[in-house]
Design an enzyme around this catalytic site. Sequence first.
Site, PDB file in Angstrom:
ATOM      1  N   LYS A  15      21.143 -50.396  30.256  1.00  0.00           N
ATOM      2  CA  LYS A  15      22.156 -51.421  29.984  1.00  0.00           C
ATOM      3  C   LYS A  15      21.561 -52.453  29.033  1.00  0.00           C
ATOM      4  O   LYS A  15      20.327 -52.587  28.881  1.00  0.00           O
ATOM      5  CB  LYS A  15      22.623 -52.095  31.267  1.00  0.00           C
ATOM      6  CG  LYS A  15      21.538 -52.817  32.067  1.00  0.00           C
ATOM      7  CD  LYS A  15      21.218 -54.230  31.600  1.00  0.00           C
ATOM      8  CE  LYS A  15      20.124 -54.897  32.435  1.00  0.00           C
ATOM      9  NZ  LYS A  15      19.612 -56.165  31.838  1.00  0.00           N
ATOM     10  N   ASP A  71      20.685 -55.972  39.692  1.00  0.00           N
ATOM     11  CA  ASP A  71      21.270 -55.172  38.608  1.00  0.00           C
ATOM     12  C   ASP A  71      21.895 -53.865  39.088  1.00  0.00           C
ATOM     13  O   ASP A  71      22.616 -53.220  38.325  1.00  0.00           O
ATOM     14  CB  ASP A  71      20.197 -54.816  37.566  1.00  0.00           C
ATOM     15  CG  ASP A  71      19.866 -55.980  36.645  1.00  0.00           C
ATOM     16  OD1 ASP A  71      20.549 -57.013  36.739  1.00  0.00           O
ATOM     17  OD2 ASP A  71      18.930 -55.855  35.853  1.00  0.00           O
TER      18      ASP A  71
END
Length: 338
Positions: free
Chosen positions: A10, A136
Amino acid sequence: MPKTVRSFAKINIGLCIGRLRPDGFHELRTVYQTIALHDIIRVEVKRGTGIEILCSDPRVPRDDSNTCSRIVDKAMAALKARGRVVVNIEKRLPVRGGLGGASSNAIAALVALERVLKKQWPWPEKLRIAAAVGSDLPLFLIGGTVLGAGRGEEVYPVRDLPSMACVIATPEIAVSTPKAFRDWDATFEQPERRVISTAAAAKLTLSHGSDRITESGRALSAWLGRQYEGRIRNLSGVPAGGRGRAGNPLLDLVRTGIENDFERVVFPQYPELRELKRVLKREGAVYASLSGSGSAIYGLFRSPTAARRAAAKVRQEGTTALVTSMLTRQKYWEKIWC
């Protein structure tokens, strides 16, 4: 039978840091975006008990501190499953690069484990446990463009940004996220303890936590509203709000002034990272930024050709650079299985 999945990375398109919370975490606002760079995770369940982590990269922990081990342990208990789980991590993403590699590995291991066991955890429970393992992790249960709040674990899928070419520069620098947060607090959250000018104090006061989070939330809400305004315009054929044609949603987001606050404490310590960002912008990046606390620097480009040209320039400067692309939510789940 073993199952193999891709563990995608990401980037953070902007990251606003708020005040330190009573639980020891900081309030955050960010836009997560999954990209096509990935590790490979292979999971199998054998006879016996326990969890075994295999990885040829010596920087990856192979004990119970590994995020894969932690989430697999919770999943096996919740699913009332037995056996010795072997997780093989083929590491391609940089370690401690700000690309969410360890968090993504854990979710990939969970997805593969469910397929191996032919059992599935309820989605709300998966999101809850993922958040308990790491801030996350939940975003990788959604994929695509995701709004992150809380300490980053509160995730909300939003309309995907159009896929763009992306250059990831990965210098040989390991940035400690806990230290970056401490540096932020020391620099911006306690100005009264430092000898500074009145003008500097005013600037620091403006950057304080709750106000910054509120302002960031308003900017993101306005941006999200414009995306749906554009959708209404496209459906009706009538420009919404008097605007002419739909703009690029990423450019609209950039115009909000979104930035990664970590740059303000990481760049002074590692000026070479600031220079990498400048190189990407000079080469035509629509947007360039540190990802997470770093050390990866990325740039988003209008075409793969422009991205390849920029990557070549970064390599000439002596830094590894990879060309990839943003992954929409649909592509994320289509491509996850090897």
